[in-house]
Motif scaffolding. Structure first.
Motif, short mmCIF file in Angstrom:
data_model
loop_
_atom_site.label_atom_id
_atom_site.label_comp_id
_atom_site.label_asym_id
_atom_site.label_seq_id
_atom_site.Cartn_x
_atom_site.Cartn_y
_atom_site.Cartn_z
N LYS A 193 -2.64 -13.14 41.07
CA LYS A 193 -1.80 -12.78 42.22
C LYS A 193 -2.58 -12.92 43.52
O LYS A 193 -2.05 -13.41 44.53
N LEU A 196 -2.89 -16.56 44.62
CA LEU A 196 -1.68 -17.06 45.25
C LEU A 196 -1.56 -16.54 46.68
O LEU A 196 -1.13 -17.26 47.59
N LEU A 197 -1.93 -15.27 46.88
CA LEU A 197 -1.92 -14.69 48.22
C LEU A 197 -2.87 -15.43 49.15
O LEU A 197 -2.56 -15.71 50.30
N ALA A 200 -1.41 -18.84 50.23
CA ALA A 200 -0.37 -18.66 51.25
C ALA A 200 -0.98 -18.32 52.61
O ALA A 200 -0.58 -18.87 53.65
N PRO A 235 2.25 -5.03 44.40
CA PRO A 235 3.04 -6.14 43.87
C PRO A 235 4.46 -5.67 43.56
O PRO A 235 4.67 -4.48 43.36
N PHE A 237 4.75 -9.41 45.67
CA PHE A 237 4.87 -9.85 47.07
C PHE A 237 5.28 -11.32 47.10
O PHE A 237 4.86 -12.08 47.95
N TRP A 238 6.14 -11.69 46.15
CA TRP A 238 6.61 -13.07 46.06
C TRP A 238 8.07 -13.09 45.61
O TRP A 238 8.59 -12.12 45.07
N PHE A 277 5.70 -21.67 44.18
CA PHE A 277 5.53 -20.26 44.48
C PHE A 277 5.99 -19.96 45.90
O PHE A 277 5.89 -20.81 46.79
N ILE A 279 5.36 -16.84 48.67
CA ILE A 279 4.59 -15.62 48.92
C ILE A 279 4.95 -15.04 50.29
O ILE A 279 5.04 -15.76 51.28
N TYR A 292 5.05 -4.68 52.89
CA TYR A 292 4.57 -4.51 51.52
C TYR A 292 4.93 -3.14 50.94
O TYR A 292 4.83 -2.93 49.73
#
Length: 341
Positions: A193, A196-197, A200, A235, A237-238, A277, A279, A292
């Motif tokens: 995760k 991926l953050l 982005a 989480p 956050f996508w 994905f 994000i 968030y």
């Protein structure tokens, strides 16, 4: 263009962007350094001298192994740290997913066991070629000879009579071996995760520059990236949704109002497949970093998602290389907030 020329060009583009901010805002009071480049991950300042001694390095975002290109710079320390602790984990995870789904052009190493090998088994590699054909390799040099012999000796011979055959490739005597192999080790989902953050966040910086980077709302993102073992951002956050191609890049969620934020959509490409994905990153408005806090409830219950609207004007109409457009993002963001009421 060689690597040195590329690093110099990237350095100039973003240093000019930074200088434009300094010359037209009070940013100098906080970031009082001379013309130069701030690493987007640690926000440390680097002069042109640090560029020439290779303290600043080209960052492939996403990782090169997943189709990324070197379009921004990060400091050598951050590049090395994230590459070993985050990027490798993501690459391995996607390739493992491909392999255990037996997708074309995938391969993985494993261990074959049966009643003749015991728990030790034999090291093997399974490869699926572009046509979906399985190629299995058990290298005797990489195994205990005695166990390898027991494994191959366990093969049974079967005769396929050509009179009754429907597939003429499989006639005559053939050997068959039965074996098992284990499921892959559980993946570190938290690290995945975070990776991926990071992708982005760096994609947003690449497109939007230092107005994005110096927003106080991005501090929570950098804190999470710097502490991947902690859950600083709740989480998920996508968005789990296959957005169309024209939404790839930097988008702004304009509706519902409570989900106002950036939505960064990107693809990761393995040799076998493509993964998309989306994000969420905080917007530029007051208290937008609180996205968030509300996002998990919005996404897990589906509230507001079906009516979610995106605006990708900035993605196609903002050029970081044009210093006269430095504040275009802020003006556009203010217009969005005004329309939302």
């Amino acid at each position: 263009m060689n690597n040195r020329e590329k690093r110099e060009l990237i350095f100039k583009i973003y240093s000019d962007n930074f200088q434009s901010l300094v010359d037209n805002t009070k940013l100098k009071e906080t970031y009082d350094k001379d013309y130069g480049y701030y690493c987007p991950l640690c926000t440390e300042h680097f002069t042109v001298q640090k560029l020439h001694d290779k303290t600043l390095t080209i960052e492939h975002n996403p990782p090169k192994s997943l189709g990324g290109k070197g379009t921004i710079l990060t400091c050598k320390k951050c590049n090395s740290k994230s590459g070993h602790s985050i990027d490798v984990e993501l690459t391995n995870a996607l390739k493992t997913s491909d392999a255990y789904s037996f997708k074309p052009n995938s391969e993985f190493s494993t261990k074959f066991t049966n009643e003749h090998t015991g728990d030790k088994g034999v090291n093997a590699k399974i490869k699926v070629d572009k046509d979906g054909k399985f190629i299995i390799n058990v290298d005797s040099k990489n195994n205990n000879p005695k166990i390898s012999k027991r494994f191959f000796d366990s093969a049974t011979q079967t005769y396929h009579n050509p009179i009754f055959a429907t597939d003429f490739k499989n006639i005559g005597w053939q050997k068959e071996i039965s074996f098992n192999f284990p499921k892959p080790e559980p993946l570190n989902e938290n690290i995945l995760k975070i990776s991926l953050l990071k992708i982005a966040y760096l994609k947003a910086f690449e497109k939007l520059g230092y107005i994005f980077l110096f927003s106080k709302n991005m501090q929570i993102v950098r804190e999470q990236l710097d502490n991947p073992e902690k859950e600083i951002i709740k989480p998920p956050f996508w968005f789990n949704y296959d957005f169309p191609d024209d939404k790839l890049g930097i988008n702004i969620i304009t509706k519902p109002r409570e989900l106002r934020a950036f939505l960064i959509i990107f693809d990761l490409k393995t040799s076998s497949d493509k993964y998309r994905f989306a994000i969420v990153l905080p917007g530029l408005g007051e208290n937008d970093e609180k996205i968030y806090d509300i996002l998990p409830d919005q996404l897990t219950t589906g509230k507001g998602f079906l009516n979610c609207e995106l605006n990708n004007y900035i993605n196609f109409n903002y050029d970081i290389k044009k210093t006269e457009e430095t504040f275009k993002l802020v003006r556009f963001w203010d217009e969005i907030i005004e329309k939302m009421g």
